[in-house]
Design an enzyme around this catalytic site. Structure first.
Site, PDB file in Angstrom:
ATOM      1  N   CYS A  30       0.790  -1.238   0.000  1.00 17.12           N
ATOM      2  CA  CYS A  30       0.000   0.000   0.000  1.00 17.12           C
ATOM      3  C   CYS A  30       0.823   1.290   0.000  1.00 17.12           C
ATOM      4  CB  CYS A  30      -1.000   0.023   1.160  1.00 17.12           C
ATOM      5  SG  CYS A  30      -2.051   1.482   1.104  1.00 17.12           S
ATOM      6  N   ARG A  86       5.948   3.131   9.717  1.00 18.15           N
ATOM      7  CA  ARG A  86       5.261   1.854   9.552  1.00 18.15           C
ATOM      8  C   ARG A  86       5.686   0.902  10.661  1.00 18.15           C
ATOM      9  NH1 ARG A  86       1.697   3.950   6.905  1.00 18.15           N
ATOM     10  NH2 ARG A  86       0.903   3.126   4.935  1.00 18.15           N
TER      11      ARG A  86
HETATM   12  N1  NAI Z   1      -5.085   7.066  -2.074  1.00 14.89           N
HETATM   13  C1  NAI Z   1      -4.481   5.959  -1.683  1.00 14.89           C
HETATM   14  O1  NAI Z   1      -4.334   5.006  -2.461  1.00 14.89           O
HETATM   15  C2  NAI Z   1      -3.937   5.860  -0.301  1.00 14.89           C
HETATM   16  C3  NAI Z   1      -4.242   6.786   0.647  1.00 14.89           C
HETATM   17  N2  NAI Z   1      -3.723   6.709   1.908  1.00 14.89           N
HETATM   18  C4  NAI Z   1      -4.056   7.787   2.822  1.00 14.89           C
HETATM   19  O2  NAI Z   1      -2.955   8.688   2.826  1.00 14.89           O
HETATM   20  C5  NAI Z   1      -2.953   9.444   4.022  1.00 14.89           C
HETATM   21  C6  NAI Z   1      -1.566   9.483   4.613  1.00 14.89           C
HETATM   22  O3  NAI Z   1      -1.165   8.233   5.075  1.00 14.89           O
HETATM   23  P1  NAI Z   1       0.139   8.094   6.012  1.00 14.89           P
HETATM   24  O4  NAI Z   1       1.313   8.738   5.387  1.00 14.89           O
HETATM   25  O5  NAI Z   1       0.252   6.675   6.380  1.00 14.89           O
HETATM   26  O6  NAI Z   1      -0.349   8.975   7.252  1.00 14.89           O
HETATM   27  P2  NAI Z   1       0.407   9.648   8.481  1.00 14.89           P
HETATM   28  O7  NAI Z   1      -0.622   9.922   9.512  1.00 14.89           O
HETATM   29  O8  NAI Z   1       1.600   8.840   8.859  1.00 14.89           O
HETATM   30  O9  NAI Z   1       0.959  11.028   7.911  1.00 14.89           O
HETATM   31  C7  NAI Z   1       0.207  12.179   7.901  1.00 14.89           C
HETATM   32  C8  NAI Z   1       1.136  13.357   8.199  1.00 14.89           C
HETATM   33  O10 NAI Z   1       0.368  14.548   8.058  1.00 14.89           O
HETATM   34  C9  NAI Z   1       0.727  15.461   9.082  1.00 14.89           C
HETATM   35  N3  NAI Z   1      -0.399  16.399   9.255  1.00 14.89           N
HETATM   36  C10 NAI Z   1      -1.568  16.186   9.901  1.00 14.89           C
HETATM   37  N4  NAI Z   1      -2.360  17.269   9.799  1.00 14.89           N
HETATM   38  C11 NAI Z   1      -1.670  18.179   9.062  1.00 14.89           C
HETATM   39  C12 NAI Z   1      -1.956  19.501   8.600  1.00 14.89           C
HETATM   40  N5  NAI Z   1      -3.110  20.106   8.867  1.00 14.89           N
HETATM   41  N6  NAI Z   1      -1.012  20.139   7.859  1.00 14.89           N
HETATM   42  C13 NAI Z   1       0.178  19.550   7.584  1.00 14.89           C
HETATM   43  N7  NAI Z   1       0.505  18.302   8.007  1.00 14.89           N
HETATM   44  C14 NAI Z   1      -0.413  17.623   8.720  1.00 14.89           C
HETATM   45  C15 NAI Z   1       1.018  14.573  10.282  1.00 14.89           C
HETATM   46  O11 NAI Z   1       1.841  15.243  11.222  1.00 14.89           O
HETATM   47  C16 NAI Z   1       1.711  13.380   9.613  1.00 14.89           C
HETATM   48  O12 NAI Z   1       3.106  13.567   9.559  1.00 14.89           O
HETATM   49  C17 NAI Z   1      -4.032   8.801   4.910  1.00 14.89           C
HETATM   50  O13 NAI Z   1      -5.213   9.572   4.771  1.00 14.89           O
HETATM   51  C18 NAI Z   1      -4.231   7.426   4.281  1.00 14.89           C
HETATM   52  O14 NAI Z   1      -5.505   6.910   4.569  1.00 14.89           O
HETATM   53  C19 NAI Z   1      -2.848   5.722   2.253  1.00 14.89           C
HETATM   54  C20 NAI Z   1      -2.503   4.781   1.354  1.00 14.89           C
HETATM   55  C21 NAI Z   1      -3.074   4.710   0.022  1.00 14.89           C
HETATM   56  N1  LIG Z   2     -14.048   2.999   1.587  1.00 17.61           N
HETATM   57  C1  LIG Z   2     -13.369   4.246   1.558  1.00 17.61           C
HETATM   58  C2  LIG Z   2     -12.411   4.251   0.399  1.00 17.61           C
HETATM   59  C3  LIG Z   2     -11.134   4.813   0.835  1.00 17.61           C
HETATM   60  C4  LIG Z   2     -10.153   4.922  -0.317  1.00 17.61           C
HETATM   61  O1  LIG Z   2     -10.190   5.853  -1.057  1.00 17.61           O
HETATM   62  N2  LIG Z   2      -9.252   3.966  -0.432  1.00 17.61           N
HETATM   63  C5  LIG Z   2      -8.151   4.064  -1.350  1.00 17.61           C
HETATM   64  C6  LIG Z   2      -7.057   3.265  -0.841  1.00 17.61           C
HETATM   65  S1  LIG Z   2      -6.521   3.793   0.726  1.00 17.61           S
HETATM   66  C7  LIG Z   2      -5.378   2.706   1.138  1.00 17.61           C
HETATM   67  O2  LIG Z   2      -4.830   2.758   2.177  1.00 17.61           O
HETATM   68  C8  LIG Z   2      -8.477   3.540  -2.729  1.00 17.61           C
HETATM   69  O3  LIG Z   2      -7.655   2.936  -3.384  1.00 17.61           O
HETATM   70  N3  LIG Z   2      -9.637   3.790  -3.218  1.00 17.61           N
HETATM   71  C9  LIG Z   2     -10.090   3.277  -4.466  1.00 17.61           C
HETATM   72  C10 LIG Z   2     -11.036   2.133  -4.250  1.00 17.61           C
HETATM   73  O4  LIG Z   2     -11.388   1.464  -5.222  1.00 17.61           O
HETATM   74  O5  LIG Z   2     -11.414   1.913  -3.096  1.00 17.61           O
HETATM   75  C11 LIG Z   2     -14.327   5.402   1.466  1.00 17.61           C
HETATM   76  O6  LIG Z   2     -15.410   5.204   0.918  1.00 17.61           O
HETATM   77  O7  LIG Z   2     -13.971   6.473   1.953  1.00 17.61           O
HETATM   78 ZN    ZN Z   3      -3.179   1.618   2.965  1.00 19.01          ZN
END
Ligand code: NAI
Ligand SMILES: N[C@@H](CCC(=O)N[C@@H](CSC=O)C(=O)NCC(=O)O)C(=O)O
Ligand code: ZN
Ligand code: ZN
Length: 379
Positions: free
Chosen positions: A177, A372
């Site tokens: 991820c 992590r």
């Molecule tokens: N779109 C996708 O495919 C994926 C999305 N995600 C999402 O990505 C996001 C980040 O994940 P991680 O890096 O594991 O999270 P994390 O919580 O480790 O990192 C977030 C960072 O943002 C900082 N932060 C919080 N509020 C803030 C603000 N207002 N301004 C500036 N910095 C701020 C925190 O201090 C922290 O360092 C999560 O929302 C997670 O669910 C994660 C994996 C895949």
């Molecule tokens: N069920 C959630 C969906 C959250 C979301 O956007 N997930 C990401 C991955 S986050 C991984 O850590 C994503 O890949 N979305 C595409 C998908 O097909 O789910 C919600 O509804 O908020």
């Molecule tokens: Zn994830």
């Protein structure tokens, strides 16, 4: 395998209710049906998306369930018709499937796959619309089609990537991820070019992987934005060249960045899941071409907004899931890149615990000092 075709009873962390501690239970895992794969999960990491669903803010969150989606393991058995993996293969479960046949997979325009998404969102398997997990006959929902907080899990065959058996599973589990998401957001979604100025909002694992991707793409400046100044020291090792803490300024953070960059950044990435920050990330982009990529997952009911003028004047708002990587095709390639030392993984792992310590692992994640945490699934 002696267990093939039989129910396996094993340990799993069950989320019974939002925010209530996970409970380590003996769970029955049914054999894989047609098109399914049962995996012995050896290592799983925790991602903030697990915490998000556990918090009750995910509209797709179902309870009781088994969370977890960033893991690695070994195929225990396969169901009828499964041809691409066999028992003994080393694999990474992929929450973003890749069937190579559906409209999405064939489009050449996206890494999203439509084949099993309805079932994975409903916490069940596609074949019989039921769960393979139960406790004394009571079904427990799957999560993201992966449910890796269980010593054994069942996934759809389109959701499993076969990887180099030499790769250390306690490390490459992270390729399920967070790390691919950050790298791919830069390489696939934004397509950052040499010399570009990049801003990253949020320097957790995802943001740091964006920094690593931006550095390798030849970005000239990589500006890290985080409200936790402790993040900067570690961020330098991933390619962040400048650090901005919004708490140090009276003006909006988008203005700070525009002033620092002669009109705005070329690319910005939101790696937090905060809709106000998403707006700032868009608005700090350069007029005419700046592109902002949303990565963070925001809670149910949250919406983004900006003046349409921001888009009329050439800024582009995008989002990315799993960094745009096609999972089954490209996760093995990412594993190979790690084996050749072309991408980092070890540096993101700040803690190692066991499945039995999973609640402590979530506490660590919320404390901010943890990137992590990898859990060993079998003691
Ligand atoms: N779109 C996708 O495919 C994926 C999305 N995600 C999402 O990505 C996001 C980040 O994940 P991680 O890096 O594991 O999270 P994390 O919580 O480790 O990192 C977030 C960072 O943002 C900082 N932060 C919080 N509020 C803030 C603000 N207002 N301004 C500036 N910095 C701020 C925190 O201090 C922290 O360092 C999560 O929302 C997670 O669910 C994660 C994996 C895949
Ligand atoms: N069920 C959630 C969906 C959250 C979301 O956007 N997930 C990401 C991955 S986050 C991984 O850590 C994503 O890949 N979305 C595409 C998908 O097909 O789910 C919600 O509804 O908020
Ligand atoms: Zn994830
Ligand atoms: Zn598909």
């Amino acid at each position: 395998m002696a267990t093939a075709g039989k129910v396996i009873t094993c340990k799993a962390a069950v989320a019974y209710e939002p925010n209530k501690p996970l409970v380590i239970e003996d769970v029955q895992v049914a054999p894989p049906q047609a098109g399914e794969v049962r995996i012995n999960i050896l290592f799983t990491a925790l991602c903030h998306t697990d915490a998000y669903t556990w918090s009750g803010k995910d509209p797709e969150g179902l309870f009781p369930c088994i969370l977890g989606h960033e893991a690695a393991g070994i195929v225990e058995s396969v169901g009828e018709g499964v041809t691409e993996v066999q028992p003994g293969d080393h694999v990474i479960p992929c929450y973003q499937a890749e069937c190579k046949e559906c409209k999405f997979c064939k489009s050449g325009k996206t890494n999203l796959c439509g084949k099993v998404r309805m079932a994975t969102g409903a916490g069940i398997m596609m074949n019989d619309r039921k769960s393979r997990f139960s406790i004394n006959g009571k079904p427990i929902y799957h999560f993201m089609g992966t449910s890796t907080f269980s010593q054994y899990t069942v996934v759809h065959d389109v959701s499993v990537a076969k990887v180099d058996p030499q790769a250390p599973l306690d490390k490459v589990c992270l390729l399920g991820c967070g790390v691919p998401t950050g790298l791919g957001a830069v390489w696939n979604t934004a397509k950052v070019e040499p010399g570009a100025i990049v801003a990253i909002f949020g320097l957790g694992t995802v943001g740091l992987a964006v920094a690593e991707g931006a550095k390798s793409a030849g970005a000239s400046r990589v500006i890290g934005v985080d409200i936790d100044s402790k993040k900067f020291d570690i961020a330098k090792n991933f390619g962040v060249t400048e650090f901005v803490n919004p708490k140090d300024y009276d003006k909006p953070i988008q203005q700070v960045l525009v002033d620092l960059t002669d009109g705005g950044v070329d690319y910005s990435f939101e790696c937090i899941g905060n809709v106000s920050v998403m707006r700032a990330a868009l608005e700090c982009c350069h007029k005419g071409w700046g592109t902002s990529v949303i990565i963070g997952v925001a809670a149910s009911g949250q919406e983004i907004s900006t003046r349409p003028f921001q888009l009329v004047t050439g800024r582009v708002w995008k989002g990315t899931a799993f960094g745009g990587f096609k999972s089954r095709s490209q996760v093995p390639w990412l594993v190979d890149k790690y084996m050749k030392k072309e991408i980092k993984i070890d540096e993101y792992i700040t803690h190692n615990l066991t499945l039995g310590e999973i609640n402590k692992a979530f506490d660590l994640m919320h404390e901010g000092g943890c990137l992590r945490c990898v859990l060993k699934m079998h003691e």
